[in-house]
Motif scaffolding. Structure first.
Motif, PDB file in Angstrom:
ATOM      1  N   ILE A 211       0.548  -1.025   0.212  1.00 53.43           N
ATOM      2  CA  ILE A 211       0.142  -0.328   0.268  1.00 53.43           C
ATOM      3  C   ILE A 211       0.940   1.221  -0.126  1.00 53.43           C
ATOM      4  CG2 ILE A 211      -2.506   1.300   0.793  1.00 53.43           C
ATOM      5  CD1 ILE A 211      -2.875  -1.522   2.448  1.00 53.43           C
ATOM      6  N   VAL A 212       0.222   2.587  -0.493  1.00 52.11           N
ATOM      7  CA  VAL A 212       1.625   3.171  -0.869  1.00 52.11           C
ATOM      8  C   VAL A 212       0.461   4.184  -0.219  1.00 52.11           C
ATOM      9  CG1 VAL A 212       2.562   5.080  -2.637  1.00 52.11           C
ATOM     10  CG2 VAL A 212       2.382   2.330  -3.176  1.00 52.11           C
ATOM     11  N   VAL A 213       1.633   5.238   0.510  1.00 55.20           N
ATOM     12  CA  VAL A 213       0.905   5.777   1.373  1.00 55.20           C
ATOM     13  C   VAL A 213       1.218   7.601   0.740  1.00 55.20           C
ATOM     14  CG1 VAL A 213      -0.627   4.725   2.907  1.00 55.20           C
ATOM     15  CG2 VAL A 213       1.677   5.922   3.727  1.00 55.20           C
ATOM     16  N   THR A 214       0.910   8.489   1.094  1.00 54.67           N
ATOM     17  CA  THR A 214       1.471   9.960   1.916  1.00 54.67           C
ATOM     18  C   THR A 214       1.532   9.905   3.203  1.00 54.67           C
ATOM     19  OG1 THR A 214      -0.147  11.288   0.544  1.00 54.67           O
ATOM     20  CG2 THR A 214       1.089  10.093  -1.139  1.00 54.67           C
ATOM     21  N   PRO A 215       2.415  11.399   3.388  1.00 56.48           N
ATOM     22  CA  PRO A 215       1.861  11.953   4.687  1.00 56.48           C
ATOM     23  C   PRO A 215       0.938  13.076   4.844  1.00 56.48           C
ATOM     24  CG  PRO A 215       4.079  12.146   4.041  1.00 56.48           C
ATOM     25  CD  PRO A 215       3.041  11.833   2.993  1.00 56.48           C
ATOM     26  N   GLU A 216      -0.290  11.818   5.177  1.00 62.35           N
ATOM     27  CA  GLU A 216      -1.629  12.718   5.226  1.00 62.35           C
ATOM     28  C   GLU A 216      -2.370  12.207   5.768  1.00 62.35           C
ATOM     29  OE1 GLU A 216      -2.058  15.556   0.957  1.00 62.35           O
ATOM     30  OE2 GLU A 216      -0.826  12.879   0.880  1.00 62.35           O
ATOM     31  N   TRP A 259       6.688  20.710   8.608  1.00 61.94           N
ATOM     32  CA  TRP A 259       6.008  19.983   8.138  1.00 61.94           C
ATOM     33  C   TRP A 259       6.787  18.603   8.711  1.00 61.94           C
ATOM     34  CZ3 TRP A 259       2.028  19.050   5.496  1.00 61.94           C
ATOM     35  CH2 TRP A 259       1.794  20.392   4.634  1.00 61.94           C
ATOM     36  N   ALA A 260       8.275  18.933   8.859  1.00 63.76           N
ATOM     37  CA  ALA A 260       9.079  17.788   8.903  1.00 63.76           C
ATOM     38  C   ALA A 260       8.542  16.693  10.292  1.00 63.76           C
ATOM     39  CB  ALA A 260      10.872  17.719   8.750  1.00 63.76           C
ATOM     40  N   ARG A 261       8.330  17.743  11.057  1.00 62.29           N
ATOM     41  CA  ARG A 261       7.526  16.834  12.910  1.00 62.29           C
ATOM     42  C   ARG A 261       6.529  16.416  12.423  1.00 62.29           C
ATOM     43  NH1 ARG A 261       4.640  17.574  16.447  1.00 62.29           N
ATOM     44  NH2 ARG A 261       3.552  19.877  15.837  1.00 62.29           N
ATOM     45  N   ILE A 262       5.124  16.566  11.581  1.00 62.35           N
ATOM     46  CA  ILE A 262       4.785  16.297  11.156  1.00 62.35           C
ATOM     47  C   ILE A 262       4.289  14.703  10.691  1.00 62.35           C
ATOM     48  CG2 ILE A 262       2.778  16.677  10.617  1.00 62.35           C
ATOM     49  CD1 ILE A 262       2.534  19.393  10.455  1.00 62.35           C
ATOM     50  N   GLU A 263       5.401  14.834   9.684  1.00 63.98           N
ATOM     51  CA  GLU A 263       5.605  13.827   8.650  1.00 63.98           C
ATOM     52  C   GLU A 263       6.387  12.486  10.048  1.00 63.98           C
ATOM     53  OE1 GLU A 263       7.521  14.955   5.083  1.00 63.98           O
ATOM     54  OE2 GLU A 263       8.986  14.005   5.682  1.00 63.98           O
ATOM     55  N   ARG A 268       5.508   7.081  12.600  1.00 59.95           N
ATOM     56  CA  ARG A 268       5.184   6.444  13.837  1.00 59.95           C
ATOM     57  C   ARG A 268       3.705   5.769  13.869  1.00 59.95           C
ATOM     58  NH1 ARG A 268       8.045  10.386  16.792  1.00 59.95           N
ATOM     59  NH2 ARG A 268       6.548  11.571  17.280  1.00 59.95           N
ATOM     60  N   GLU A 269       2.481   6.994  14.128  1.00 63.54           N
ATOM     61  CA  GLU A 269       1.324   6.446  13.146  1.00 63.54           C
ATOM     62  C   GLU A 269       1.207   5.281  12.126  1.00 63.54           C
ATOM     63  OE1 GLU A 269      -1.987   8.474  12.245  1.00 63.54           O
ATOM     64  OE2 GLU A 269      -0.827   9.862  13.500  1.00 63.54           O
ATOM     65  N   VAL A 270       1.571   5.554  11.313  1.00 62.08           N
ATOM     66  CA  VAL A 270       1.671   4.097  10.251  1.00 62.08           C
ATOM     67  C   VAL A 270       2.260   3.017  10.439  1.00 62.08           C
ATOM     68  CG1 VAL A 270       2.441   3.395   7.674  1.00 62.08           C
ATOM     69  CG2 VAL A 270       1.374   6.284   8.424  1.00 62.08           C
ATOM     70  N   ALA A 271       3.403   3.145  11.101  1.00 60.52           N
ATOM     71  CA  ALA A 271       4.289   1.855  11.646  1.00 60.52           C
ATOM     72  C   ALA A 271       3.548   1.475  13.184  1.00 60.52           C
ATOM     73  CB  ALA A 271       5.537   2.136  12.112  1.00 60.52           C
ATOM     74  N   GLU A 272       2.638   2.089  13.704  1.00 62.25           N
ATOM     75  CA  GLU A 272       2.303   1.578  15.050  1.00 62.25           C
ATOM     76  C   GLU A 272       0.795   1.005  13.913  1.00 62.25           C
ATOM     77  OE1 GLU A 272       0.972   3.996  18.015  1.00 62.25           O
ATOM     78  OE2 GLU A 272       2.722   4.070  18.326  1.00 62.25           O
ATOM     79  N   LEU A 273       0.115   1.819  13.231  1.00 64.51           N
ATOM     80  CA  LEU A 273      -1.095   0.661  12.495  1.00 64.51           C
ATOM     81  C   LEU A 273      -0.892  -0.754  12.531  1.00 64.51           C
ATOM     82  CD1 LEU A 273      -3.121   3.674  11.047  1.00 64.51           C
ATOM     83  CD2 LEU A 273      -3.791   1.853  12.913  1.00 64.51           C
ATOM     84  N   PHE A 274       0.773  -0.545  10.572  1.00 67.34           N
ATOM     85  CA  PHE A 274       0.704  -2.228  10.364  1.00 67.34           C
ATOM     86  C   PHE A 274       1.810  -2.601  10.898  1.00 67.34           C
ATOM     87  CE2 PHE A 274      -1.198   2.072   7.403  1.00 67.34           C
ATOM     88  CZ  PHE A 274      -2.065   1.193   6.789  1.00 67.34           C
ATOM     89  N   ALA A 275       1.947  -2.919  11.789  1.00 73.42           N
ATOM     90  CA  ALA A 275       3.423  -3.493  12.329  1.00 73.42           C
ATOM     91  C   ALA A 275       3.046  -5.116  12.256  1.00 73.42           C
ATOM     92  CB  ALA A 275       3.155  -2.612  13.662  1.00 73.42           C
ATOM     93  N   PRO A 276       3.333  -6.175  11.843  1.00 75.71           N
ATOM     94  CA  PRO A 276       5.191  -5.875  12.022  1.00 75.71           C
ATOM     95  C   PRO A 276       4.995  -5.277  10.846  1.00 75.71           C
ATOM     96  CG  PRO A 276       3.325  -8.289  11.681  1.00 75.71           C
ATOM     97  CD  PRO A 276       2.668  -7.035  12.116  1.00 75.71           C
ATOM     98  N   VAL A 277       4.222  -5.147   9.300  1.00 74.97           N
ATOM     99  CA  VAL A 277       4.099  -4.900   8.248  1.00 74.97           C
ATOM    100  C   VAL A 277       5.760  -3.468   8.556  1.00 74.97           C
ATOM    101  CG1 VAL A 277       3.524  -3.729   5.793  1.00 74.97           C
ATOM    102  CG2 VAL A 277       2.167  -5.696   6.482  1.00 74.97           C
ATOM    103  N   PRO A 278       6.724  -3.543   7.856  1.00 77.04           N
ATOM    104  CA  PRO A 278       7.553  -2.651   7.296  1.00 77.04           C
ATOM    105  C   PRO A 278       6.986  -1.946   6.527  1.00 77.04           C
ATOM    106  CG  PRO A 278       8.351  -4.857   6.463  1.00 77.04           C
ATOM    107  CD  PRO A 278       7.200  -5.105   7.173  1.00 77.04           C
ATOM    108  N   VAL A 279       7.407  -0.280   6.977  1.00 82.06           N
ATOM    109  CA  VAL A 279       7.136   0.576   6.150  1.00 82.06           C
ATOM    110  C   VAL A 279       8.128   0.920   5.423  1.00 82.06           C
ATOM    111  CG1 VAL A 279       6.641   3.271   6.444  1.00 82.06           C
ATOM    112  CG2 VAL A 279       5.932   1.899   7.885  1.00 82.06           C
ATOM    113  N   LEU A 280       7.915   1.474   4.440  1.00 84.18           N
ATOM    114  CA  LEU A 280       9.410   1.677   3.680  1.00 84.18           C
ATOM    115  C   LEU A 280       9.403   3.595   3.337  1.00 84.18           C
ATOM    116  CD1 LEU A 280       9.449  -1.408   1.102  1.00 84.18           C
ATOM    117  CD2 LEU A 280      11.261  -0.876   2.586  1.00 84.18           C
ATOM    118  N   ARG A 281      10.636   4.008   3.465  1.00 82.76           N
ATOM    119  CA  ARG A 281      10.500   5.386   2.743  1.00 82.76           C
ATOM    120  C   ARG A 281      11.128   6.054   1.098  1.00 82.76           C
ATOM    121  NH1 ARG A 281      12.588   7.939   8.062  1.00 82.76           N
ATOM    122  NH2 ARG A 281      11.406   6.946  10.330  1.00 82.76           N
TER     123      ARG A 281
END
Ligand SMILES: Nc1ncnc2c1ncn2[C@@H]1O[C@H](COP(=O)(O)OP(=O)(O)OP(=O)(O)O)[C@@H](O)[C@H]1O
Ligand SMILES: [Mg+2]
Length: 394
Positions: A211-216, A259-263, A268-281
Motif C-alpha cells: 500500500i502506497v501512502v503519503t504523510p496525510e 512539516w518534517a515534525r508532522i511527517e 510513527r503512526e503508520v508504523a504502529e497501525l501496520f506493525a509488523p508490516v514494515p514501512v519503506l520510505r
C-alpha cells in the motif's frame, strides 16, 4: 514467481513506485515484468515509452505491459456476452443499449486478473509487479475471484438444471434466444479452472499487496481500511511505502521544520497501525519521477536496505483451534472497527462483513453443527467461538 500488487489512494504515487520497484529489481538481476492493471494507463508516461498489451523490453531483464481489458474481455467473455446481447435485443432493447447492459459487472476486473495470471504462468519472470487502479477498484480486483467463484457456484448448477429441462421444450415453443451448451462450457471453464487458479494466486504466500501512502491523514485512514479488507480476503500485505517524504535538508527552513515534525509523527503512526508490516520510505524528488534513470535512483532509495522482490512480512492465516468440544476461529483482521463488523454463520459458512466487503469463509466439517457463541476483536484478530447449541428449550 513473486507477484507484488501496488495499491493506494488516487495520486499517491502507485505507478511511480511500481515502476521504480521493477527497474530496481531488474538492475539487481531479477527478470521483471511490470504490468498496468489501471484502465487509465500511465505506466507508459512514467517510462516515457509507448506500451502495448504485449510486453516491451525497456532494459535488460525489464519488461512492461499495459493490459487491455476491453480486448481481453472479448476473448474470455465473447460467447456469454453475445448471448446476453441477443437475449436483450429480443426483449426489444435497442442494440446499443443491449451492448451496454450486457457489460457484466466485475468482468473487466476479472479479465485483467486473468491476464496477470497468464503472465505469471509463463515462468518468464522472477517478479511480476502490478500497478493497480486506486483502492476501491483494486480491492474489487483482488477480492473478485472469491466473490465470483461463490456466485457462479450457486448460479451455474441452477441455470444448468433449468436449461437442461426447459431449453429443449422451450426451443420448440418460443423464438427467444436460449443458452446453448457452449455458453455453459465457457462458464464452467471460468468457474472450475480459471477462478480457482486466480484465487490461489492472489492468496498465495508468494503474492503480496503493498500500500502506497503519503504523510496525510485521509490517505492513511484509507490505507488502514484497505489493510483490514485485504486481510479479510487473506491477501498478504508485506509493506507500506510512505511516499513524498521531505529530504532531511528541508528541516533547516523553519517553514519545513513543522512539516518534517508532522511527517515524523505520521510515520510513527503508520508504523504502529501496520506493525509488523514494515514501512519503506520514498523521498520527495525535486521533479516528477519519469524515465529509467530517475526511476532507478528512486528505486535505490526505497530499497536501500531490502530487496524489491523480498517477502517483507508474512501474513498470518486463518486458524481453527480446538478447545475440548468447542472450537475457535482466529481470523487476522488488523485495525477492524467493531462498529463496522458483522459475523453470521449460515450452514457451512461464516459470513464476515466489514464495511462494504463481505467474505464467506468455508468452515471445517467439525464446526458446521456448532453455533457461534461469541465474536470479538482480540488485538489484530477477530476471534469467533463455536459451541454445541444448548440442549433443551420449551
Ligand atoms: N516521490 C515523488 N517525488 C516527486 N514526484 C512524485 C513522487 N511520487 C510521485 N510523484 C509524481 O506525482 C504524480 C502522481 O504519481 P503517480 O502517477 O505515480 O500516482 P498514482 O498513485 O499512480 O496516481 P493514479 O491514482 O492517478 O494512478 C506524478 O506526476 C509523479 O511523477
Ligand atoms: Mg497510477
Amino acid at each position: 514467481m513473486r507477484l507484488v500488487l501496488y495499491t493506494g489512494k488516487g495520486g499517491v504515487g502507485k505507478t511511480t513506485t511500481a515502476a521504480a520497484t521493477a527497474v530496481c529489481a531488474a538492475q539487481r538481476g531479477r527478470r521483471t515484468l511490470v504490468a498496468s492493471a489501471d484502465a487509465a494507463h500511465s505506466l507508459g508516461d512514467v517510462f516515457e515509452k509507448k506500451l502495448g498489451p504485449q510486453p516491451s523490453e525497456l532494459a535488460p531483464r525489464l519488461h512492461a505491459v499495459e493490459i487491455d481489458a476491453r480486448a481481453e474481455m472479448a476473448r474470455h467473455w465473447g460467447r456469454i456476452r453475445s448471448f446476453l446481447v441477443d437475449l436483450l435485443q429480443h426483449q426489444g432493447v435497442e442494440a446499443v443499449v443491449a451492448e451496454e447492459l450486457a457489460l457484466l459487472p466485475g468482468a473487466e476486473e476479472l479479465t485483467t486478473l486473468l491476464a496477470v495470471e497468464a503472465f505469471a504462468r509463463t515462468r518468464d519472470y522472477d517478479l511480476l509487479v502490478v500497478d493497480c487502479a486506486p483502492t476501491d477498484a483494486a480491492l474489487r480486483l483482488i477480492t473478485l475471484p472469491d466473490i465470483a467463484h461463490r456466485a457462479l457456484r450457486v448460479l451455474l448448477p441452477l441455470a444448468r438444471a433449468v436449461a437442461g429441462v426447459a431449453v429443449p421444450i422451450a426451443r420448440a415453443l418460443v423464438s427467444m434466444p436460449l443458452p446453448d451448451s457452449a455458453v455453459f462450457r465457457d462458464a464452467d471453464r471460468l468457474l472450475y479452472r480459471e477462478l480457482r487458479a486466480l484465487q490461489k494466486r492472489v492468496t498465495a504466500p508468494t503474492t503480496s499487496a503493498r500500500i502506497v501512502v503519503t504523510p496525510e491523514r485521509m490517505v492513511i485512514e484509507e490505507a488502514r481500511r484497505t489493510y483490514t479488507e485485504l486481510s479479510l480476503f487473506e491477501v498478504g500485505c508485506d509493506a507500506v511505502v510512505m511516499n513524498r517524504l521531505l529530504p532531511s535538508t528541508a528541516a533547516v527552513e523553519p517553514f519545513f521544520r513543522e512539516w518534517a515534525r508532522i511527517e515524523e509523527e505520521r510515520l510513527r503512526e503508520v508504523a504502529e497501525l501496520f506493525a509488523p508490516v514494515p514501512v519503506l520510505r520514498a523521498p520527495l524528488q525535486d521533479d516528477e519521477v519519469t524515465g529509467l534513470e530517475r526511476l532507478a535512483a528512486h528505486g535505490r532509495r526505497i530499497f536501500e536496505r531490502v530487496e524489491p522482490d523480498a517477502l517483507l512480512s508474512r501474513a498470518p492465516r486463518v486458524r481453527f483451534d480446538r478447545h475440548g468440544e468447542n472450537y475457535r476461529a482466529v481470523i487476522p483482521l488488523p485495525n477492524a472497527e467493531p462498529g463496522r463488523l458483522d459475523v453470521v454463520k449460515i450452514d457451512d459458512e461464516l459470513t464476515i462483513t466489514t464495511g462494504p466487503r463481505r467474505r464467506c469463509l468455508k468452515l471445517p466439517r467439525r464446526i458446521v453443527p456448532l453455533d457461534v457463541v461469541s465474536a470479538k476483536i482480540e488485538g489484530p484478530s477477530l476471534v469467533v467461538c463455536f459451541a454445541r447449541a444448548a440442549a433443551g428449550g420449551p
